[in-house]
Design an enzyme around this catalytic site. Sequence first.
Site, PDB file in Angstrom:
ATOM      1  N   LYS A 191      10.364 -19.644 -20.217  1.00  0.00           N
ATOM      2  CA  LYS A 191       9.498 -18.465 -20.359  1.00  0.00           C
ATOM      3  C   LYS A 191       8.275 -18.631 -19.465  1.00  0.00           C
ATOM      4  O   LYS A 191       7.368 -19.401 -19.759  1.00  0.00           O
ATOM      5  CB  LYS A 191       9.007 -18.284 -21.795  1.00  0.00           C
ATOM      6  CG  LYS A 191       8.323 -16.912 -21.946  1.00  0.00           C
ATOM      7  CD  LYS A 191       7.479 -16.791 -23.205  1.00  0.00           C
ATOM      8  CE  LYS A 191       6.030 -17.099 -22.990  1.00  0.00           C
ATOM      9  NZ  LYS A 191       5.332 -16.231 -22.046  1.00  0.00           N
ATOM     10  N   GLU A 266       1.083 -30.243 -20.934  1.00  0.00           N
ATOM     11  CA  GLU A 266       0.145 -30.299 -19.801  1.00  0.00           C
ATOM     12  C   GLU A 266      -0.905 -29.238 -20.069  1.00  0.00           C
ATOM     13  O   GLU A 266      -0.618 -28.046 -19.989  1.00  0.00           O
ATOM     14  CB  GLU A 266       0.872 -29.997 -18.486  1.00  0.00           C
ATOM     15  CG  GLU A 266       1.915 -31.020 -18.087  1.00  0.00           C
ATOM     16  CD  GLU A 266       1.317 -32.347 -17.684  1.00  0.00           C
ATOM     17  OE1 GLU A 266       0.132 -32.385 -17.283  1.00  0.00           O
ATOM     18  OE2 GLU A 266       2.016 -33.359 -17.806  1.00  0.00           O
ATOM     19  N   GLU A 398     -13.563 -25.419 -20.498  1.00  0.00           N
ATOM     20  CA  GLU A 398     -12.830 -25.053 -19.291  1.00  0.00           C
ATOM     21  C   GLU A 398     -13.170 -23.606 -18.933  1.00  0.00           C
ATOM     22  O   GLU A 398     -12.782 -22.682 -19.645  1.00  0.00           O
ATOM     23  CB  GLU A 398     -11.325 -25.205 -19.556  1.00  0.00           C
ATOM     24  CG  GLU A 398     -10.516 -25.139 -18.294  1.00  0.00           C
ATOM     25  CD  GLU A 398      -9.018 -25.232 -18.566  1.00  0.00           C
ATOM     26  OE1 GLU A 398      -8.541 -24.614 -19.535  1.00  0.00           O
ATOM     27  OE2 GLU A 398      -8.335 -25.911 -17.780  1.00  0.00           O
TER      28      GLU A 398
HETATM   29  P1  NAD Z   1      -1.916 -20.008 -22.246  1.00  0.00           P
HETATM   30  O1  NAD Z   1      -1.985 -21.217 -23.110  1.00  0.00           O
HETATM   31  O2  NAD Z   1      -2.583 -18.785 -22.686  1.00  0.00           O
HETATM   32  O3  NAD Z   1      -0.380 -19.596 -22.004  1.00  0.00           O
HETATM   33  C1  NAD Z   1       0.566 -20.503 -21.490  1.00  0.00           C
HETATM   34  C2  NAD Z   1       1.963 -20.030 -21.859  1.00  0.00           C
HETATM   35  O4  NAD Z   1       2.113 -20.125 -23.272  1.00  0.00           O
HETATM   36  C3  NAD Z   1       2.244 -18.582 -21.493  1.00  0.00           C
HETATM   37  O5  NAD Z   1       3.582 -18.452 -21.049  1.00  0.00           O
HETATM   38  C4  NAD Z   1       2.047 -17.866 -22.830  1.00  0.00           C
HETATM   39  O6  NAD Z   1       2.753 -16.656 -22.930  1.00  0.00           O
HETATM   40  C5  NAD Z   1       2.599 -18.897 -23.801  1.00  0.00           C
HETATM   41  N1  NAD Z   1       2.142 -18.775 -25.183  1.00  0.00           N
HETATM   42  C6  NAD Z   1       1.040 -18.136 -25.663  1.00  0.00           C
HETATM   43  N2  NAD Z   1       0.990 -18.236 -27.010  1.00  0.00           N
HETATM   44  C7  NAD Z   1       2.065 -18.963 -27.390  1.00  0.00           C
HETATM   45  C8  NAD Z   1       2.544 -19.422 -28.648  1.00  0.00           C
HETATM   46  N3  NAD Z   1       1.922 -19.139 -29.783  1.00  0.00           N
HETATM   47  N4  NAD Z   1       3.675 -20.173 -28.670  1.00  0.00           N
HETATM   48  C9  NAD Z   1       4.314 -20.482 -27.528  1.00  0.00           C
HETATM   49  N5  NAD Z   1       3.912 -20.061 -26.302  1.00  0.00           N
HETATM   50  C10 NAD Z   1       2.798 -19.321 -26.237  1.00  0.00           C
HETATM   51  O7  NAD Z   1      -2.406 -20.484 -20.816  1.00  0.00           O
HETATM   52  P2  NAD Z   1      -2.628 -19.603 -19.511  1.00  0.00           P
HETATM   53  O8  NAD Z   1      -3.863 -18.797 -19.709  1.00  0.00           O
HETATM   54  O9  NAD Z   1      -1.363 -18.935 -19.123  1.00  0.00           O
HETATM   55  O10 NAD Z   1      -2.886 -20.753 -18.430  1.00  0.00           O
HETATM   56  C11 NAD Z   1      -4.105 -21.350 -18.228  1.00  0.00           C
HETATM   57  C12 NAD Z   1      -4.188 -22.691 -18.939  1.00  0.00           C
HETATM   58  O11 NAD Z   1      -3.137 -23.555 -18.504  1.00  0.00           O
HETATM   59  C13 NAD Z   1      -5.468 -23.431 -18.629  1.00  0.00           C
HETATM   60  O12 NAD Z   1      -6.008 -23.993 -19.809  1.00  0.00           O
HETATM   61  C14 NAD Z   1      -5.015 -24.537 -17.677  1.00  0.00           C
HETATM   62  O13 NAD Z   1      -5.850 -25.672 -17.637  1.00  0.00           O
HETATM   63  C15 NAD Z   1      -3.670 -24.848 -18.201  1.00  0.00           C
HETATM   64  N6  NAD Z   1      -2.871 -25.504 -17.164  1.00  0.00           N
HETATM   65  C16 NAD Z   1      -2.634 -26.851 -17.269  1.00  0.00           C
HETATM   66  C17 NAD Z   1      -1.921 -27.510 -16.268  1.00  0.00           C
HETATM   67  C18 NAD Z   1      -1.630 -28.981 -16.355  1.00  0.00           C
HETATM   68  O14 NAD Z   1      -0.735 -29.423 -15.641  1.00  0.00           O
HETATM   69  N7  NAD Z   1      -2.336 -29.752 -17.167  1.00  0.00           N
HETATM   70  C19 NAD Z   1      -1.457 -26.781 -15.178  1.00  0.00           C
HETATM   71  C20 NAD Z   1      -1.727 -25.417 -15.102  1.00  0.00           C
HETATM   72  C21 NAD Z   1      -2.423 -24.788 -16.115  1.00  0.00           C
END
Ligand code: NAD
Length: 503
Positions: A191, A266, A398
């Site tokens: 997803k 991650e 962040e």
């Molecule tokens: P997010 O946590 O909002 O969403 C990430 C994914 O999780 C999306 O596909 C979202 O639809 C899904 N999601 C949301 N709620 C969920 C739930 N209850 N259960 C399962 N899945 C769910 O993050 P974002 O805004 O898309 O991305 C930004 C974040 O990602 C930042 O915090 C960034 O630091 C982190 N990030 C980390 C890395 C790493 O390698 N450490 C790399 C890239 C991004």
Amino acid sequence: MNAPLQIAMPKEASASPKTYRLLIGGKHVEARDGRTIERRSPGHGFVVSRYAQAGAADVEAAVQAAHKAFQSGPWPRMKGSERAAVLLRTADLIESRLEDIARLDALESGKPIAQARGEIAGSVDIWRYAAALARTLHGESYANLGDAMLGVVVREPVGVVSIITPWNFPFLIVSQKLPFALAAGCTAVVKPSEMTSASTFLLGDLLLEAGLPEGAVNVLAGYGADVGAPMVAHPLVEMVSFTGSTRVGKLTMAAASDSLKKVSMELGGKNGQIVFPDADLEAAADAAVFGGFFNAGECCNAGSRLIVHKAVADDFLAAVRALTAKVRVGDPLDDATKVGAMISTDHLAKVASYVEAAAKDGAAIATGGAGLPSNAGQYLDPTIVAGVRPQMAIAREEVFGPVLSVLTFATPEEAMHIANDTPYGLSAGVWSGSIDTCMEIARGVRSGTVWVNTFMEGYPELPFGGYKQSGLGRELGKRAVEDYTEEKTIQFHRGRRTGWWVG
Ligand code: NAD
């Protein structure tokens, strides 16, 4: 006040949005309830994509397809060399479609096209690396347990893996997970973010073209609560590989604990670049600007905290400001753009509110700080906030935007304390001409990666992941495939067992 950014409308603006259907069991299908998601290009404002929006019934179908492909399909049973061949063909296909994939990511995420091309080329390299690991994955044997015993530890694919990815590096992040899961012999339900799903759908097609058996990879577009959550809870899913925010990562881990699934996380970062007076300050200033503003700061690895020695702080800040003024912000599809659009207007407002709060708390906005007017899309001026104190929200949380917070220090101990004084531990940088100083900081900082006299480089060979609340487990590196396996111990006994004879 500068003139508004002029964003040219690309050819896609006058065409119908590209449409994408779910990939389940090797077939492209509409969502069971017929819903769709529209994605607007954040750089241009027009609807660029329309995806079928999955719901619970689609998750069920996708997990069942992945389970069937795992239980009775050819993929987990193939030789490593055969799986490697499919991964290598996929890499070649990605390479042949590099421009198309980069354009999809640039249009949907707002990132600069030149940068997106680099991400896709990097992804090709990762798929090839994973193919090599598919052939070298092996277990252990123990012939030192006495003549009657041979112990063999085999690695078996863990099963169906749910892969959930964020919007900031749509193609690169799925490429840090999926090829390794496949190399191990797992099957997957993937997803992508509801904002940037197009390139993952294209990847699904390329995998089928490369010869991946039907059902081994299934792709669903949809929201976290409707699709991500059931992908985590489903009893037939054995492992969850998640990249996203720390907040959702915690929810995901909690949900996965119910059925004790394996998890790989991650998550977010609040990374510091520490600059000592004896560093190559010109190179450090360039890296500070790169670290702060690359991908518009929407980057887990963003060097969002600049931790500078007091002796050089004023001059260094002046140099960073001067370079920031040269950063080209604008149309993601312009080859010369370094900073593109912000992912959404909500996110832009959230980033701007951190800057406002810091200014209210007594920090100084050295440059930027506001949205950039434009004829289309949403853009934020690269921003430097000076005089930040470690306890301010902008120094601890962040921000995930093009905002560089500047803090100062007097001793290496103080620099290290500031660097470590957040709940995160993803990455850090140190700039110094002294090997002793570099080593002291590199050893003392609690983060998964430390860059010494460089910043934000990555290689498939090197493991990547976070300490503390930045995650759990590592991606990439030579053990990346092992993460998607279970160890099974098999004990071969020769002759009659001596032991617990009863009667
Ligand atoms: P997010 O946590 O909002 O969403 C990430 C994914 O999780 C999306 O596909 C979202 O639809 C899904 N999601 C949301 N709620 C969920 C739930 N209850 N259960 C399962 N899945 C769910 O993050 P974002 O805004 O898309 O991305 C930004 C974040 O990602 C930042 O915090 C960034 O630091 C982190 N990030 C980390 C890395 C790493 O390698 N450490 C790399 C890239 C991004």
